[in-house]
Design an enzyme around this catalytic site. Structure first.
Site, PDB file in Angstrom:
ATOM      1  CE  LYS A   1      -2.038   3.246   2.088  1.00 55.93           C
ATOM      2  NZ  LYS A   1      -1.931   4.440   1.241  1.00 55.93           N
TER       3      LYS A   1
ATOM      4  CD  GLU B   1      13.031   1.348  10.314  1.00 57.12           C
ATOM      5  OE1 GLU B   1      13.672   2.364  10.294  1.00 57.12           O
ATOM      6  OE2 GLU B   1      13.043   0.022   9.905  1.00 57.12           O
TER       7      GLU B   1
ATOM      8  CB  CYS C   1      13.211   9.753   8.402  1.00 56.79           C
ATOM      9  SG  CYS C   1      14.023   8.471   7.363  1.00 56.79           S
TER      10      CYS C   1
ATOM     11  CD  GLU D   1       9.487  13.427  10.906  1.00 52.31           C
ATOM     12  OE1 GLU D   1       7.856  12.817  11.733  1.00 52.31           O
ATOM     13  OE2 GLU D   1      10.179  12.819  10.530  1.00 52.31           O
TER      14      GLU D   1
HETATM   15  P1  NDP Z   1       1.740   8.666   7.579  1.00 54.69           P
HETATM   16  O1  NDP Z   1       1.833   8.159   8.718  1.00 54.69           O
HETATM   17  O2  NDP Z   1       1.066   9.476   7.054  1.00 54.69           O
HETATM   18  O3  NDP Z   1       1.895   7.959   6.216  1.00 54.69           O
HETATM   19  C1  NDP Z   1       3.095   6.392   5.869  1.00 54.69           C
HETATM   20  C2  NDP Z   1       2.165   5.580   5.029  1.00 54.69           C
HETATM   21  O4  NDP Z   1       1.066   4.963   6.187  1.00 54.69           O
HETATM   22  C3  NDP Z   1       1.175   5.990   3.790  1.00 54.69           C
HETATM   23  O5  NDP Z   1       0.647   4.554   3.012  1.00 54.69           O
HETATM   24  C4  NDP Z   1      -0.309   5.930   4.420  1.00 54.69           C
HETATM   25  O6  NDP Z   1      -1.704   5.997   3.775  1.00 54.69           O
HETATM   26  C5  NDP Z   1      -0.357   5.242   5.661  1.00 54.69           C
HETATM   27  N1  NDP Z   1      -1.361   5.117   6.351  1.00 54.69           N
HETATM   28  C6  NDP Z   1      -2.000   6.646   7.380  1.00 54.69           C
HETATM   29  N2  NDP Z   1      -2.880   6.005   8.017  1.00 54.69           N
HETATM   30  C7  NDP Z   1      -2.937   4.979   8.804  1.00 54.69           C
HETATM   31  C8  NDP Z   1      -3.672   3.857   8.692  1.00 54.69           C
HETATM   32  N3  NDP Z   1      -4.426   4.043  10.562  1.00 54.69           N
HETATM   33  N4  NDP Z   1      -3.423   2.460   8.744  1.00 54.69           N
HETATM   34  C9  NDP Z   1      -3.215   2.011   7.698  1.00 54.69           C
HETATM   35  N5  NDP Z   1      -1.414   2.954   7.168  1.00 54.69           N
HETATM   36  C10 NDP Z   1      -2.102   4.285   6.867  1.00 54.69           C
HETATM   37  O7  NDP Z   1       3.919   9.022   6.825  1.00 54.69           O
HETATM   38  P2  NDP Z   1       3.435  10.609   5.825  1.00 54.69           P
HETATM   39  O8  NDP Z   1       3.809   9.604   4.361  1.00 54.69           O
HETATM   40  O9  NDP Z   1       3.272  11.738   5.589  1.00 54.69           O
HETATM   41  O10 NDP Z   1       5.737  10.107   5.504  1.00 54.69           O
HETATM   42  C11 NDP Z   1       6.389  10.770   6.629  1.00 54.69           C
HETATM   43  C12 NDP Z   1       6.426  10.290   7.274  1.00 54.69           C
HETATM   44  O11 NDP Z   1       7.179   9.244   7.851  1.00 54.69           O
HETATM   45  C13 NDP Z   1       7.260  11.434   9.178  1.00 54.69           C
HETATM   46  O12 NDP Z   1       7.289  10.568  10.126  1.00 54.69           O
HETATM   47  C14 NDP Z   1       8.482  10.312   8.544  1.00 54.69           C
HETATM   48  O13 NDP Z   1       9.525  10.105   8.983  1.00 54.69           O
HETATM   49  C15 NDP Z   1       8.583   8.530   8.286  1.00 54.69           C
HETATM   50  N6  NDP Z   1       9.899   8.694   7.161  1.00 54.69           N
HETATM   51  C16 NDP Z   1      10.506   8.089   8.297  1.00 54.69           C
HETATM   52  C17 NDP Z   1      11.597   6.969   7.887  1.00 54.69           C
HETATM   53  C18 NDP Z   1      12.522   5.872   9.015  1.00 54.69           C
HETATM   54  O14 NDP Z   1      13.148   5.230   7.894  1.00 54.69           O
HETATM   55  N7  NDP Z   1      12.560   5.861  10.167  1.00 54.69           N
HETATM   56  C19 NDP Z   1      11.980   6.983   6.606  1.00 54.69           C
HETATM   57  C20 NDP Z   1      10.932   8.012   5.788  1.00 54.69           C
HETATM   58  C21 NDP Z   1       9.901   8.376   6.476  1.00 54.69           C
HETATM   59  P3  NDP Z   1      -1.910   7.861   2.950  1.00 54.69           P
HETATM   60  O15 NDP Z   1      -1.124   8.267   2.075  1.00 54.69           O
HETATM   61  O16 NDP Z   1      -3.238   7.586   2.418  1.00 54.69           O
HETATM   62  O17 NDP Z   1      -2.192   8.401   3.922  1.00 54.69           O
END
Ligand code: NDP
Length: 493
Positions: free
Chosen positions: A173, A248, A282, A379
């Site tokens: 997803k 992550e 991140c 963040e």
């Molecule tokens: P989100 O947490 O908004 O979304 C991540 C994914 O989870 C998306 O596909 C999202 O769908 C999905 N999602 C959201 N809510 C749910 C739920 N309740 N149940 C299941 N899936 C869900 O993150 P972002 O896409 O905004 O990315 C940025 C974040 O990712 C930052 O916090 C960043 O730090 C972190 N990140 C961490 C990394 C690491 O290696 N630790 C690397 C890169 C980013 P949808 O897009 O439809 O909302």
């Protein structure tokens, strides 16, 4: 304009909802793709296809097949890199120079995990008595991969390569903001020989498709990259289903400039840490700690460097800073800049939107920042960084660790002893010395504290995509009968 469908059972299909959502170019706000919106029914279909393929194909049992397929996928990626790079730059707004550097490395992940698979050896742990004892490393089954928008293909690849190498079937997803390049992987995987149903992609929204996937009881593992709150939701569901979980999550990376650091390197390194990907990573260097003796000079030089960055069209090789991903992020980042000002921090440069139709924000540096301010703790995920003064190494370490996050940090120093003494006290899963952002498929990547659980990259990650079976073989010729009436204590060694 592209029309993107779900990829289930080896073919692209329209969603059961017949609904499509729009994806825009954040630099121009033009609509660039219409993407199928999966619901619970589509996710169910994808999971059923994955289960069927896992049980009924040779994928889970045939190491050589997986080794060959992963290497073919790597070659196909290389052959398609130009198209993928251009597309990913359009969808995310990432400058093309960055995008090229990032995507050029993707094939390495498939090659690395193919090699791990090929060279993996099972153990034969010591076992008391007349026994032969060995372990078997087996695929888990169906795993769910949920990914964010900031590095759409890289983050997916970090999960997909070990998941496939491990012999699993996957349902992906991708983020609603950047689902276009992940979708192309379906076709490439099929060309590479991934059996139908082993790789499925359901685009859609986190609260519907993401939730349906992460709560699905048939999943053996869920691997998510996203915000910390998203990670908590998903990990709770996995806990309920007793599925494995890797998460992550968010970061608030500290950049520690030690008093002996080379000033030019420290300034260039800090600009790179803070503003690559327009700060949307991140591990963004969002807290830069500078000794009081160097503070004034450092601020002056970092501001000068930041003002020299070229903001604008991501497709130009001259561009350093592109737009942020969406209107939602644009507003959020500007709100945080306002919060910083209200908290008493000083905007040393930037702080404003940048001209143009897209979601452009000037790279922003806050000075006069205290570690307890929200801009130093939360963040922001945009081109905003804070410079914080320290007076002693002890205070530096305390401040650098003084956040709930523990993903990454970098230490800038030429004093090898001091640098390592500092590293040994840091609460972060990834620490660079005199570098930032560097990554390799063989090197573990994961956060401490609220930045997540589990790992990407490395042999450990491959192992986490498998389960172990222990086979215990009794080779004794002694008669076997506990209930022989002898009243002897048996099986004591
Ligand atoms: P989100 O947490 O908004 O979304 C991540 C994914 O989870 C998306 O596909 C999202 O769908 C999905 N999602 C959201 N809510 C749910 C739920 N309740 N149940 C299941 N899936 C869900 O993150 P972002 O896409 O905004 O990315 C940025 C974040 O990712 C930052 O916090 C960043 O730090 C972190 N990140 C961490 C990394 C690491 O290696 N630790 C690397 C890169 C980013 P949808 O897009 O439809 O909302």
């Amino acid at each position: 304009m592209r029309k993107i469908n779900l990829f289930i059972g080896g073919e692209y299909r329209s969603p059961s909802t017949e609904r499509y959502f729009q994806v825009i170019n954040p630099a121009t706000k033009d609509i660039v793709a219409e993407v199928a919106e999966a619901n619970e029914q589509d996710v169910e279909l994808a999971v059923q296809n994955a289960l069927h393929a896992f049980t009924n194909t040779e994928w889970a049992h045939d190491r050589q097949l997986r080794f060959d397929v992963l290497n073919r996928l790597s070659s196909l990626l290389r052959a398609n890199l130009d198209e993928l790079t251009e597309l990913e730059s359009v969808i995310t707004g990432r400058p093309i120079r960055e995008m090229k550097a990032q995507l050029l490395r993707l094939p390495e992940w498939y090659e690395y995990f193919a090699s791990v698979l090929k060279t993996m050896e099972n153990s034969s742990p010591p076992f008391s008595g007349s026994y032969v004892n060995y372990t078997q490393r087996l695929p888990l089954g169906v795993v769910g991969l949920i990914t964010p928008w900031n590095h759409p293909l890289l983050i997916l690849t970090k999960k997909l390569a070990p998941a496939l190498a491990g012999g699993n079937a996957v349902v992906i997803k991708p983020s609603e903001n950047a689902p276009v390049t992940p979708s192309i992987l379906g076709d490439l995987a099929k060309q590479a020989g991934v059996p139908n149903g082993i790789l499925n992609i359901v685009q859609g929204f986190g609260t519907v498709a993401g939730k349906a996937l992460s709560t699905h009881p048939a999943l053996e593992k869920i691997d998510v990259t996203g915000g910390t709150e998203t990670g908590r939701h998903i990990a709770s569901a996995a806990g309920f289903n007793l599925a494995k979980v890797a998460a992550e999550l968010g970061g608030k990376a500290s950049v520690l400039i030690l008093p002996d650091a080379n000033m030019e390197e420290a300034v260039n390194g800090s600009a790179f840490a803070a503003f690559i990907a327009t700060g949307q990573t991140c591990v963004q260097g969002s807290r830069i700690f500078v000794h009081e003796s160097q503070y004034e000079v450092f601020v002056e030089k970092l501001v000068e460097k930041t003002k020299s960055l070229t903001i604008g069209d991501p497709s130009s090789l001259e561009t350093d800073i592109g737009p942020v991903i969406s209107e939602r992020q644009y507003r959020r980042i500007l709100d945080y800049i306002q919060i910083g000002i209200e908290e008493g921090a000083t905007v040393a440069c930037g702080g404003e939107p940048f001209e143009g139709n897209g979601f452009f924000i000037q790279p922003t540096i806050f000075t006069n920042v205290r570690n307890d301010m929200r801009v130093a703790q939360e963040e922001i995920f945009g081109p905003v960084t804070c410079i914080i003064k320290y007076t002693s190494i002890e205070e530096l370490v305390k401040q650098a660790n003084g956040t709930d996050m523990g993903l990454a940090m970098s230490v800038w120093s030429n004093n090898i002893r001091l640098a390592h003494q500092v590293v040994n006290q840091l609460e972060a899963g990834i620490v660079w010395i005199n570098d930032h952002h560097r990554i390799d498929p063989s090197s573990p990547w994961g956060g401490f504290k609220s930045s997540g659980i589990g790992l990407e990259n490395s042999i450990q990650c491959f192992n986490d995509y498998t389960k172990l079976r222990n086979v215990i073989v009794n080779i004794s010729t002694e008669p076997f009968d506990w209930f022989d009436g002898s009243q002897q204590v048996k099986r004591y060694s």
